[in-house]
Design an enzyme around this catalytic site. Sequence first.
Site, PDB file in Angstrom:
ATOM      1  N   HIS A 122     -24.397  -6.824  32.089  1.00 48.62           N
ATOM      2  CA  HIS A 122     -24.959  -8.120  31.678  1.00 48.62           C
ATOM      3  C   HIS A 122     -25.791  -8.653  32.844  1.00 48.62           C
ATOM      4  CE1 HIS A 122     -24.765 -12.487  30.783  1.00 48.62           C
ATOM      5  NE2 HIS A 122     -24.422 -12.158  29.543  1.00 48.62           N
ATOM      6  N   ASP A 199     -16.626  -7.113  36.135  1.00 43.49           N
ATOM      7  CA  ASP A 199     -17.024  -8.153  35.186  1.00 43.49           C
ATOM      8  C   ASP A 199     -16.146  -7.976  33.951  1.00 43.49           C
ATOM      9  OD1 ASP A 199     -18.093  -9.601  33.120  1.00 43.49           O
ATOM     10  OD2 ASP A 199     -20.161  -8.936  33.422  1.00 43.49           O
ATOM     11  N   GLN A 202     -15.752  -9.601  28.837  1.00 41.93           N
ATOM     12  CA  GLN A 202     -15.437  -9.121  27.486  1.00 41.93           C
ATOM     13  C   GLN A 202     -14.108  -8.388  27.436  1.00 41.93           C
ATOM     14  OE1 GLN A 202     -17.109 -10.038  24.925  1.00 41.93           O
ATOM     15  NE2 GLN A 202     -18.994 -10.781  25.880  1.00 41.93           N
ATOM     16  N   LYS A 225     -14.686 -17.654  26.288  1.00 46.49           N
ATOM     17  CA  LYS A 225     -14.681 -16.466  25.430  1.00 46.49           C
ATOM     18  C   LYS A 225     -13.262 -16.078  25.020  1.00 46.49           C
ATOM     19  CE  LYS A 225     -18.756 -14.441  27.706  1.00 46.49           C
ATOM     20  NZ  LYS A 225     -19.838 -14.601  26.737  1.00 46.49           N
ATOM     21  N   CYS A 366     -28.773 -10.628  26.933  1.00 44.07           N
ATOM     22  CA  CYS A 366     -28.687 -10.739  28.406  1.00 44.07           C
ATOM     23  C   CYS A 366     -28.374  -9.389  29.034  1.00 44.07           C
ATOM     24  CB  CYS A 366     -27.646 -11.766  28.827  1.00 44.07           C
ATOM     25  SG  CYS A 366     -28.012 -13.416  28.254  1.00 44.07           S
TER      26      CYS A 366
END
Length: 410
Positions: A122, A199, A202, A225, A366
């Site tokens: 991302h 990261d 998600q 999220k 993104c």
Amino acid sequence: MSDLAHLRRDFPLLGRAVHGKPLVYLDSAASSQKPVQVIDAVAEFYATSYANVHRGAYTLSDEATTAYEGARAKAAAMVGAASPTEIVFTSGTTAAINTVAYGWGLDHLRAGDRIVLTVMEHHSNIVPWQLVAGRTGAELAYLRVGADHQVDLTDLEEVIDERTRIVAVSAMSNVTGTMPPVTQLAAAAHAVGAVVVVDAAQAVPHLPVDVATLGADFLAWSGHKMLGPTGIGCLWGRADRLEEMSPLQGGGEMISDVGLYESRWAPVPHKFEAGTPPIAQAVGLGAAIDYLDKVGMDAVRRHETAITGYALDRLATIPDLTVHGPTDLAVRGGAVSFTLGDIHAHDIATILDEENGVAIRAGHHCAKPLMRHLGLTSAARASFYVYTTEDEIDQLVAGLHTARRIFGLS
Ligand code: PLP
């Protein structure tokens, strides 16, 4: 159908209509909806216990501080941190990655050092490193993505070489849903003494995550999220890594002493939390973690795997539709990007919204380097969460047939 469908009752917004149709919300990778338990926790906190934290010698401030620090302990437990002090509250994943890029990178990177990323990152896990590389003279190197949508490991040892100081990698792509082999990448990084930044924007919302198993030095994720409020996220850092990192922002709360010409920092994690923090947002995040705990992260993952499998099977029946992501459910999550003939993704999203009340994301997500690798400028993306049902996938599929008809593909 998984037994989680009953959870929908907890999400007031999912009961609304759009264009006269029941809302079908398939954009949870962008941001999730919130259960009443989280909404109520924030409202209750403002109504009964709100004050600034770590400051007042009075009951209300003590209560607010206990709630705020309690949320930190919940976040720590969620990812298997050794201590709540390893959790820094930030405004989200982007802020968390920037905190490491500047806080660790500016002090430790030199000209000629390497920062290794993957092509599927991302922008939040690319641009901060470009900025810090520009400031330090470090160079960026990329692990490629293969035709199977997985990180290509064939040139692993050439890319993660002796010069590498940082390996920053996503635990799950927000475009293809791919889950890279983070543990293996972390081992390769540690073998050359590099720091591993994950990261997990998600990943943490969707499956059990344990920082020790991953072999991470830093882990970043966002509250919004994972059923929580906006404006709150977490940076987990191994205690020694946080100690050797400089604060990005100066101000109140992050000091132990301030003189006219120099200051000393508060212990971690407070030295990274300058100014009044997102107090009510942290309380909401704590409620979201309680909610997910009650469901169980294994059950969340099982539900999403089942829903994703159902979606992939149903989408495979639509002529001209291409899914851009792995088919193996063991290495993917519930972000499903696709193209439909040459219909623009924005047209697909508009038709789905207007004809079927289905909300999906359309665009470059993104992740422009990954989109270029896929040969696309835009794609449609449906993404799922604990509350997604098979019936909603059927609505998506019905809408896609409508789009084909409108654009003369059938
Ligand atoms: N990383 C990934 C993989 C994401 O999907 C996102 C958001 O979509 C981010 C980082 C940035 O998260 P935030 O906008 O909450 O900072």
